[in-house]
Design a protein around this motif. Structure first.
Motif, PDB file in Angstrom:
ATOM      1  N   LYS A   7      20.368 -35.014 -20.188  1.00 10.52           N
ATOM      2  CA  LYS A   7      20.834 -33.997 -19.244  1.00 10.52           C
ATOM      3  C   LYS A   7      21.211 -32.711 -19.976  1.00 10.52           C
ATOM      4  CE  LYS A   7      22.464 -37.189 -15.733  1.00 10.52           C
ATOM      5  NZ  LYS A   7      23.606 -37.704 -14.997  1.00 10.52           N
ATOM      6  N   GLY A   8      21.678 -32.824 -21.198  1.00 11.05           N
ATOM      7  CA  GLY A   8      22.060 -31.658 -21.978  1.00 11.05           C
ATOM      8  C   GLY A   8      20.876 -30.794 -22.370  1.00 11.05           C
ATOM      9  N   ARG A   9      19.697 -31.395 -22.466  1.00  9.93           N
ATOM     10  CA  ARG A   9      18.503 -30.618 -22.819  1.00  9.93           C
ATOM     11  C   ARG A   9      18.182 -29.588 -21.749  1.00  9.93           C
ATOM     12  NH1 ARG A   9      13.818 -34.662 -24.500  1.00  9.93           N
ATOM     13  NH2 ARG A   9      14.023 -35.026 -22.283  1.00  9.93           N
ATOM     14  N   PHE A  10      18.415 -29.939 -20.492  1.00 11.24           N
ATOM     15  CA  PHE A  10      18.103 -29.012 -19.410  1.00 11.24           C
ATOM     16  C   PHE A  10      19.026 -27.804 -19.418  1.00 11.24           C
ATOM     17  CE2 PHE A  10      16.316 -32.981 -17.652  1.00 11.24           C
ATOM     18  CZ  PHE A  10      15.005 -32.554 -17.537  1.00 11.24           C
ATOM     19  N   ILE A  11      20.162 -27.943 -20.053  1.00 14.51           N
ATOM     20  CA  ILE A  11      21.081 -26.807 -20.180  1.00 14.51           C
ATOM     21  C   ILE A  11      20.846 -26.083 -21.500  1.00 14.51           C
ATOM     22  CG2 ILE A  11      23.515 -26.154 -20.371  1.00 14.51           C
ATOM     23  CD1 ILE A  11      24.131 -28.575 -18.561  1.00 14.51           C
ATOM     24  N   PHE A  12      20.661 -26.840 -22.567  1.00 15.71           N
ATOM     25  CA  PHE A  12      20.550 -26.246 -23.895  1.00 15.71           C
ATOM     26  C   PHE A  12      19.251 -25.468 -24.097  1.00 15.71           C
ATOM     27  CE2 PHE A  12      19.140 -26.584 -28.332  1.00 15.71           C
ATOM     28  CZ  PHE A  12      20.134 -25.833 -28.924  1.00 15.71           C
ATOM     29  N   ILE A  13      18.129 -26.009 -23.665  1.00 17.59           N
ATOM     30  CA  ILE A  13      16.832 -25.377 -23.932  1.00 17.59           C
ATOM     31  C   ILE A  13      16.720 -23.996 -23.284  1.00 17.59           C
ATOM     32  CG2 ILE A  13      14.342 -25.581 -23.549  1.00 17.59           C
ATOM     33  CD1 ILE A  13      14.643 -28.567 -24.157  1.00 17.59           C
ATOM     34  N   PRO A  14      17.055 -23.816 -21.999  1.00 17.82           N
ATOM     35  CA  PRO A  14      16.978 -22.462 -21.439  1.00 17.82           C
ATOM     36  C   PRO A  14      17.931 -21.476 -22.111  1.00 17.82           C
ATOM     37  CG  PRO A  14      17.075 -24.069 -19.675  1.00 17.82           C
ATOM     38  CD  PRO A  14      17.312 -24.804 -20.947  1.00 17.82           C
ATOM     39  N   ILE A  15      19.114 -21.951 -22.500  1.00 19.15           N
ATOM     40  CA  ILE A  15      20.058 -21.076 -23.196  1.00 19.15           C
ATOM     41  C   ILE A  15      19.510 -20.694 -24.567  1.00 19.15           C
ATOM     42  CG2 ILE A  15      22.362 -20.990 -24.267  1.00 19.15           C
ATOM     43  CD1 ILE A  15      23.356 -22.642 -21.868  1.00 19.15           C
ATOM     44  N   ALA A  16      18.915 -21.648 -25.269  1.00 14.60           N
ATOM     45  CA  ALA A  16      18.335 -21.360 -26.582  1.00 14.60           C
ATOM     46  C   ALA A  16      17.166 -20.394 -26.468  1.00 14.60           C
ATOM     47  CB  ALA A  16      17.900 -22.663 -27.254  1.00 14.60           C
ATOM     48  N   VAL A  17      16.332 -20.560 -25.446  1.00  8.96           N
ATOM     49  CA  VAL A  17      15.195 -19.652 -25.242  1.00  8.96           C
ATOM     50  C   VAL A  17      15.689 -18.247 -24.932  1.00  8.96           C
ATOM     51  CG1 VAL A  17      13.251 -19.143 -23.705  1.00  8.96           C
ATOM     52  CG2 VAL A  17      13.562 -21.455 -24.592  1.00  8.96           C
ATOM     53  N   ALA A  18      16.701 -18.142 -24.060  1.00 13.31           N
ATOM     54  CA  ALA A  18      17.252 -16.827 -23.723  1.00 13.31           C
ATOM     55  C   ALA A  18      17.893 -16.166 -24.936  1.00 13.31           C
ATOM     56  CB  ALA A  18      18.273 -16.969 -22.589  1.00 13.31           C
ATOM     57  N   ALA A  19      18.596 -16.949 -25.761  1.00 10.10           N
ATOM     58  CA  ALA A  19      19.215 -16.395 -26.965  1.00 10.10           C
ATOM     59  C   ALA A  19      18.150 -15.923 -27.952  1.00 10.10           C
ATOM     60  CB  ALA A  19      20.119 -17.443 -27.616  1.00 10.10           C
ATOM     61  N   PHE A  20      17.104 -16.715 -28.140  1.00 13.40           N
ATOM     62  CA  PHE A  20      16.014 -16.333 -29.046  1.00 13.40           C
ATOM     63  C   PHE A  20      15.325 -15.064 -28.555  1.00 13.40           C
ATOM     64  CE2 PHE A  20      11.525 -16.588 -30.290  1.00 13.40           C
ATOM     65  CZ  PHE A  20      11.673 -16.573 -31.666  1.00 13.40           C
ATOM     66  N   LEU A  21      15.031 -14.997 -27.257  1.00 14.22           N
ATOM     67  CA  LEU A  21      14.384 -13.817 -26.692  1.00 14.22           C
ATOM     68  C   LEU A  21      15.274 -12.592 -26.836  1.00 14.22           C
ATOM     69  CD1 LEU A  21      11.940 -12.697 -25.173  1.00 14.22           C
ATOM     70  CD2 LEU A  21      13.068 -13.353 -23.047  1.00 14.22           C
ATOM     71  N   SER A  22      16.573 -12.767 -26.656  1.00 14.67           N
ATOM     72  CA  SER A  22      17.497 -11.643 -26.803  1.00 14.67           C
ATOM     73  C   SER A  22      17.558 -11.142 -28.239  1.00 14.67           C
ATOM     74  CB  SER A  22      18.905 -12.059 -26.349  1.00 14.67           C
ATOM     75  OG  SER A  22      18.893 -12.397 -24.986  1.00 14.67           O
ATOM     76  N   ILE A  23      17.601 -12.065 -29.184  1.00 14.33           N
ATOM     77  CA  ILE A  23      17.660 -11.668 -30.597  1.00 14.33           C
ATOM     78  C   ILE A  23      16.372 -10.947 -30.998  1.00 14.33           C
ATOM     79  CG2 ILE A  23      17.674 -12.578 -32.959  1.00 14.33           C
ATOM     80  CD1 ILE A  23      19.613 -14.758 -31.898  1.00 14.33           C
ATOM     81  N   ILE A  24      15.235 -11.495 -30.596  1.00 11.51           N
ATOM     82  CA  ILE A  24      13.958 -10.860 -30.925  1.00 11.51           C
ATOM     83  C   ILE A  24      13.868  -9.489 -30.274  1.00 11.51           C
ATOM     84  CG2 ILE A  24      11.455 -11.023 -30.613  1.00 11.51           C
ATOM     85  CD1 ILE A  24      12.509 -12.807 -32.815  1.00 11.51           C
ATOM     86  N   SER A  25      14.294  -9.384 -29.028  1.00  6.98           N
ATOM     87  CA  SER A  25      14.249  -8.087 -28.332  1.00  6.98           C
ATOM     88  C   SER A  25      15.154  -7.071 -29.015  1.00  6.98           C
ATOM     89  CB  SER A  25      14.671  -8.257 -26.878  1.00  6.98           C
ATOM     90  OG  SER A  25      13.782  -9.114 -26.211  1.00  6.98           O
ATOM     91  N   TYR A  26      16.309  -7.509 -29.473  1.00  6.41           N
ATOM     92  CA  TYR A  26      17.214  -6.610 -30.180  1.00  6.41           C
ATOM     93  C   TYR A  26      16.581  -6.129 -31.491  1.00  6.41           C
ATOM     94  CZ  TYR A  26      21.357  -4.812 -32.496  1.00  6.41           C
ATOM     95  OH  TYR A  26      22.251  -4.008 -33.149  1.00  6.41           O
ATOM     96  N   VAL A  27      15.941  -7.045 -32.202  1.00  7.68           N
ATOM     97  CA  VAL A  27      15.282  -6.674 -33.460  1.00  7.68           C
ATOM     98  C   VAL A  27      14.140  -5.692 -33.196  1.00  7.68           C
ATOM     99  CG1 VAL A  27      13.881  -7.579 -35.373  1.00  7.68           C
ATOM    100  CG2 VAL A  27      15.955  -8.776 -34.687  1.00  7.68           C
ATOM    101  N   VAL A  28      13.333  -5.954 -32.151  1.00  7.81           N
ATOM    102  CA  VAL A  28      12.246  -5.042 -31.801  1.00  7.81           C
ATOM    103  C   VAL A  28      12.817  -3.667 -31.463  1.00  7.81           C
ATOM    104  CG1 VAL A  28      10.464  -4.565 -30.055  1.00  7.81           C
ATOM    105  CG2 VAL A  28      10.634  -6.835 -31.074  1.00  7.81           C
ATOM    106  N   MET A  29      13.892  -3.640 -30.679  1.00  8.32           N
ATOM    107  CA  MET A  29      14.507  -2.368 -30.295  1.00  8.32           C
ATOM    108  C   MET A  29      15.006  -1.601 -31.525  1.00  8.32           C
ATOM    109  SD  MET A  29      17.816  -1.623 -27.880  1.00  8.32           S
ATOM    110  CE  MET A  29      18.968  -2.174 -29.136  1.00  8.32           C
ATOM    111  N   GLN A  30      15.670  -2.295 -32.437  1.00  5.06           N
ATOM    112  CA  GLN A  30      16.199  -1.635 -33.631  1.00  5.06           C
ATOM    113  C   GLN A  30      15.073  -1.115 -34.529  1.00  5.06           C
ATOM    114  OE1 GLN A  30      19.353  -0.784 -34.366  1.00  5.06           O
ATOM    115  NE2 GLN A  30      19.800  -1.518 -32.302  1.00  5.06           N
ATOM    116  N   LEU A  31      14.049  -1.930 -34.726  1.00 10.48           N
ATOM    117  CA  LEU A  31      12.930  -1.477 -35.553  1.00 10.48           C
ATOM    118  C   LEU A  31      12.222  -0.285 -34.921  1.00 10.48           C
ATOM    119  CD1 LEU A  31      11.425  -4.881 -36.685  1.00 10.48           C
ATOM    120  CD2 LEU A  31      12.473  -3.149 -38.143  1.00 10.48           C
ATOM    121  N   TRP A  32      12.001  -0.351 -33.632  1.00  5.91           N
ATOM    122  CA  TRP A  32      11.348   0.763 -32.933  1.00  5.91           C
ATOM    123  C   TRP A  32      12.179   2.029 -33.071  1.00  5.91           C
ATOM    124  CZ3 TRP A  32       6.955   0.748 -29.551  1.00  5.91           C
ATOM    125  CH2 TRP A  32       6.745   1.956 -28.882  1.00  5.91           C
ATOM    126  N   ASN A  33      13.468   1.917 -32.762  1.00  4.18           N
ATOM    127  CA  ASN A  33      14.329   3.101 -32.739  1.00  4.18           C
ATOM    128  C   ASN A  33      14.611   3.661 -34.126  1.00  4.18           C
ATOM    129  OD1 ASN A  33      14.429   3.050 -29.956  1.00  4.18           O
ATOM    130  ND2 ASN A  33      16.345   1.914 -29.890  1.00  4.18           N
TER     131      ASN A  33
END
Length: 134
Positions: A7-33
């Motif tokens: 049951k914890g996987r259904f909570i952990f996996i979406p949170i981990a995906v959102a965190a990974f996407l946020s970190i990557i997006s932040y890195v892309v934004m910083q490199l671009w800017n």
């Protein structure tokens, strides 16, 4: 214990995906800017624009490990590689040579593009070599 983890996987996996996407997006934004406004004279972007650029690049250029379907060694789905390895192990040396020659013929690019693939590519052991007509 297994039910809690299951049951914890259904909570952990979406949170981990959102965190990974946020970190990557932040890195892309910083490199671009930090790089592109000075180099290419473009405007700065927001976090959401960086996320959109990242997702667009993933859609256009692919997900997963590099190589792709034409990328050479190691590309392709693991189940297909395993299937082909098993098939290749069970071949006789003559069948292996016919298979290799057929794959060389199909991937060779002539003046009009690739050699092309027909639907029965795995029936190499029953086919006779095609004779060229002049």
């Amino acid at each position: 214990m297994k039910q809690i983890f299951y049951k914890g996987r259904f909570i952990f996996i979406p949170i981990a995906v959102a965190a990974f996407l946020s970190i990557i997006s932040y890195v892309v934004m910083q490199l671009w800017n930090c790089l592109l406004p000075d180099v290419l004279h473009v405007t700065t972007i927001t976090f959401w624009q960086a996320m959109g650029i990242f997702i667009l690049c993933k859609i256009l250029f692919g997900f997963g490990k590099g190589g792709g379907w034409r990328g050479g060694r190691g590309g392709g789905a693991p189940w297909m590689r395993n299937k082909m390895e098993e098939r290749f192990k069970s071949m006789t040396p003559e069948q292996k040579e016919k298979f290799k020659q057929k794959m060389r013929d199909r991937t060779a690019c002539g003046p009009w593009g690739s050699g092309g693939f027909d639907r029965d590519w795995d029936k190499f052991d029953t086919e006779e070599p095609k004779k060229e007509t002049e």
